[in-house]
Scaffold this motif. Structure first.
Motif, short mmCIF file in Angstrom:
data_model
loop_
_atom_site.label_atom_id
_atom_site.label_comp_id
_atom_site.label_asym_id
_atom_site.label_seq_id
_atom_site.Cartn_x
_atom_site.Cartn_y
_atom_site.Cartn_z
N LEU A 152 0.85 -1.23 -0.06
CA LEU A 152 0.10 0.15 -0.12
C LEU A 152 0.50 1.17 -0.16
O LEU A 152 0.53 2.54 -0.58
CB LEU A 152 -0.84 -0.12 1.17
N ALA A 153 1.98 1.19 0.58
CA ALA A 153 3.02 2.49 0.63
C ALA A 153 3.64 2.51 -0.78
O ALA A 153 4.05 3.80 -1.12
CB ALA A 153 3.77 2.13 1.79
N GLU A 154 4.02 1.56 -1.34
CA GLU A 154 5.01 1.45 -2.47
C GLU A 154 4.28 1.27 -3.99
O GLU A 154 4.86 1.42 -4.90
CB GLU A 154 6.10 0.50 -2.22
N GLY A 155 3.04 0.63 -3.92
CA GLY A 155 2.55 0.16 -5.18
C GLY A 155 1.70 1.45 -5.52
O GLY A 155 1.83 2.51 -5.32
N PRO A 156 1.07 0.96 -6.73
CA PRO A 156 0.07 2.00 -7.46
C PRO A 156 -0.75 2.57 -6.29
O PRO A 156 -1.58 1.96 -5.76
CB PRO A 156 -0.63 1.49 -8.59
N PRO A 157 -0.99 3.79 -6.25
CA PRO A 157 -1.97 4.61 -5.41
C PRO A 157 -3.43 4.28 -5.97
O PRO A 157 -3.89 4.40 -6.81
CB PRO A 157 -1.55 5.98 -5.00
N PRO A 158 -4.34 4.25 -4.72
CA PRO A 158 -5.54 3.95 -5.27
C PRO A 158 -6.46 5.36 -5.90
O PRO A 158 -5.91 6.61 -5.43
CB PRO A 158 -6.53 3.77 -3.80
N ASP A 159 -7.18 5.22 -6.82
CA ASP A 159 -7.90 6.18 -7.52
C ASP A 159 -8.78 7.00 -6.50
O ASP A 159 -9.11 8.02 -6.30
CB ASP A 159 -8.46 5.94 -8.79
N LEU A 160 -9.36 6.00 -5.69
CA LEU A 160 -10.51 6.30 -4.80
C LEU A 160 -10.14 5.33 -3.57
O LEU A 160 -10.12 4.38 -3.37
CB LEU A 160 -11.68 6.21 -5.32
N ALA A 161 -10.47 6.11 -2.27
CA ALA A 161 -10.62 5.46 -0.93
C ALA A 161 -11.97 5.81 -0.24
O ALA A 161 -12.21 7.03 -0.25
CB ALA A 161 -9.39 5.90 0.00
N VAL A 162 -12.39 4.62 0.05
CA VAL A 162 -14.01 4.84 0.48
C VAL A 162 -13.69 4.37 2.14
O VAL A 162 -13.32 3.30 2.47
CB VAL A 162 -15.10 3.93 -0.07
N ALA A 163 -13.93 5.28 3.09
CA ALA A 163 -14.10 5.04 4.39
C ALA A 163 -15.41 5.14 5.16
O ALA A 163 -16.37 5.61 4.41
CB ALA A 163 -13.13 5.97 5.27
N HIS A 164 -15.33 4.32 6.29
CA HIS A 164 -16.52 4.32 6.83
C HIS A 164 -16.30 4.77 8.66
O HIS A 164 -15.65 4.29 9.10
CB HIS A 164 -17.12 2.80 7.21
N LEU A 165 -16.75 5.93 8.72
CA LEU A 165 -16.50 6.71 9.91
C LEU A 165 -17.50 7.22 10.65
O LEU A 165 -18.70 7.04 10.43
CB LEU A 165 -15.43 8.07 9.33
N THR A 166 -17.18 7.94 11.98
CA THR A 166 -18.13 8.30 12.88
C THR A 166 -18.61 9.74 12.31
O THR A 166 -17.91 10.27 11.24
CB THR A 166 -17.44 8.75 14.28
N THR A 167 -19.59 10.15 12.65
CA THR A 167 -19.91 11.61 12.31
C THR A 167 -19.10 12.54 12.94
O THR A 167 -18.11 12.25 13.97
CB THR A 167 -21.45 11.93 12.73
#
Length: 412
Positions: A96-111
Motif C-alpha cells: 500500500l505504501a509503494e504500489g500504485p495509489p488508489p484512485d479512490l478510498a472509501v472510508a466508514h467513519l463516525t460523524t
C-alpha cells in the motif's frame, strides 16, 4: 456528488472498508446502480468468515485485488477477474505504501465532532495507509459508529464527498468454545505469566483462553484485533487497568461495540504500529498466541492451506512470531486441535507436503499446544522435537507418526 459511487469510472482502483467497517451504504449504492462497478478494481483486506460483500457479484466486469482467499475470490480467480497477492500484513502495508495509489478510498467513519474530526471507529488497520495516498477520498459517516481514540482521524474538510447515514454495523459472533478448545485454553493459561503482554486473534480458542485467565493479573494486550475475549479479561480483573490496549480492529456485536467505546485504555493503530516486528520485540514478555491448520514434525507451521485448498492468508502470524521470539522473555504459542474430520485426520503431520503451505519455517518454532498438552521445543534437537510433537498428537495417530518419522529420519 450526492452518492459515494458517483465518482467511479472504469479502470479505477478503489480501496474499500472491510471487517467491522464494511459500509452497507456504499454497497447498496452499487447494487442499485451496478454499472458503477463496471471495470472497477476493488481493493481491500477482506477476511474470510467476517466480510460479507462479494464485489465481483456486483457486475460481470468488476475486478478485485485480494490478500486473503474467500469464496468470491476463488470464483474470481477461476474467471480471471481476481488476483490474490501472497503477502503477510507487513507485506500488505509495504504494498500500500509503494504500489500504485488508489484512485479512490472509501472510508466508514463516525460523524464529525464539534471540531469536524471523524474517528475511524472499529477499524484502523489498513485504511490509514491507503487513505494517505488515495487521489480522492469519500466517506460514509455513520452515527452508529463508536468513536475511538488512536493514531488516525479524518477531518471532514479532507473529504471529496460524504454521505451521512444511520446504518447497522457489520456484526461478528464467535463460535462457542467446546471441550477441545477449553483444554487447549487450560494448557495455554499455564504458560502465561502475570504481567505478560498478550496477542491473540479470534475464535473459540481465544474465547476459552480468556475464561481460563481470570485469575491472572496485570496482563496487557497488543495485537491486530480484539473481540469478546478482551471483555472477559477486563471484567475478571486480569487486564492491567492502566496499560494501553493497542489494536487495529474491533470485532463483535453491538454490546461489545458499546463496551469498547467506553474502554479508557483502547488505542487504535494501523498495521505499521501493531504488526511492526521491531516494535513488538521491544515489548518485554510478549506472548503471541495464534492458530494453525497443521504442524509437521520438523516444526513447520501451515496456517493457510488445507487439503490443497487455500483457506486464508499468512496474516499477522509471521510478524508476531518474529517479534515475540525477539522480545525479552517472549513466547510464540501455536494452538490447534490435534485432529480434523471427526478425528480421522491428524493435524500433527510428518511433513508439510504439496497439499500445504509453510507459513512459518521451523527455525521460528517455539511451542505448540493441542488438547493433549504442550510441546516446547525451542531448544530441542531434531529428534527430540519430533518426539515432543508426537506426544501431543491424538493417541490414535501417534504410532503412524512414529513410523513416518523413522522413515523420514533415514533420509535427513
Amino acid at each position: 456528488m450526492s452518492r459515494l459511487t458517483d465518482g467511479l469510472r472504469p479502470g479505477m482502483r478503489v480501496f474499500v472498508p472491510t471487517l467491522s467497517t464494511e459500509s452497507s451504504v456504499f454497497v447498496d449504492e452499487l447494487r442499485a446502480d451496478p454499472e458503477r462497478a463496471s471495470g472497477v478494481t476493488f481493493m481491500g483486506v477482506q477476511f474470510p468468515g467476517i466480510d460479507r460483500v462479494d464485489y465481483l457479484k456486483l457486475h460481470p466486469e468488476a475486478r478485485q485485488q485480494a490478500f486473503f482467499m474467500t469464496p468470491g475470490v476463488r470464483a474470481g480467480l477461476a474467471q480471471g477477474r481476481a488476483e490474490l497477492l501472497s503477502l503477510d500484513y507487513v507485506g500488505i502495508a509495504r504494498h500500500l505504501a509503494e504500489g500504485p495509489p488508489p484512485d479512490l478510498a472509501v472510508a466508514h467513519l463516525t460523524t464529525p465532532d464539534a471540531e469536524g474530526w471523524c474517528s475511524p471507529g472499529l477499524a484502523s488497520d489498513f485504511m490509514p495507509l491507503a487513505w494517505r495516498r488515495a487521489k480522492r477520498r469519500v466517506a460514509h459517516l455513520n452515527p452508529r459508529m463508536p468513536r475511538t481514540q488512536g493514531t488516525f482521524r479524518v477531518h471532514v474538510s479532507e473529504l471529496d464527498a460524504h454521505v451521512e447515514a444511520d446504518a447497522p454495523l457489520n456484526p461478528f459472533v464467535e463460535a462457542p468454545a467446546g471441550e477441545v478448545e477449553r483444554r487447549i485454553g487450560q494448557h495455554v493459561a499455564q504458560l502465561v505469566r502475570d504481567g505478560d503482554t498478550l496477542q491473540f486473534g479470534i475464535g473459540s480458542v481465544p474465547l476459552a483462553l480468556a475464561g481460563e485467565l481470570g485469575g491472572h493479573r496485570r496482563l496487557r494486550f497488543h495485537g491486530g484485533l480484539v473481540a469478546s475475549g478482551l471483555r472477559t479479561l477486563w471484567e475478571s480483573g486480569a487486564l492491567d487497568r492502566d496499560a494501553p490496549v493497542t489494536t487495529g480492529v474491533v470485532l463483535g456485536d453491538v454490546g461489545f461495540h458499546n463496551f469498547i467505546a467506553q474502554l479508557p485504555t483502547l488505542h487504535m493503530a494501523d498495521v505499521t504500529h501493531t504488526h511492526d516486528p521491531a516494535r513488538v520485540a521491544a515489548i518485554p514478555r510478549f506472548v503471541a498466541i495464534n492458530a494453525a491448520a497443521e504442524v509437521d514434525l520438523f516444526g513447520q507451521i501451515n496456517g493457510e492451506r488445507v487439503g490443497g485448498t487455500i483457506q486464508a492468508g499468512a496474516g499477522g502470524l509471521p510478524a508476531f512470531a518474529q517479534g515475540a521470539l525477539s522480545s525479552p522473555g517472549g513466547r510464540l504459542l501455536v494452538c490447534l486441535g490435534a485432529t480434523a474430520r471427526k478425528g480421522s485426520v491428524s493435524r500433527i503431520v510428518p511433513v508439510i507436503g504439496e497439499q500445504g503451505l509453510c507459513t512459518l519455517p521451523r527455525y521460528l518454532a517455539d511451542a505448540v499446544v493441542t488438547e493433549h498438552g504442550v510441546a516446547e521445543f525451542r531448544h530441542l534437537s531434531l529428534d527430540a522435537r519430533a518426539e515432543a510433537l508426537i506426544g501431543i498428537a491424538a493417541p490414535e495417530h501417534r504410532a503412524a507418526l512414529q513410523d513416518a518419522w523413522r522413515t523420514l529420519r533415514q533420509s535427513v
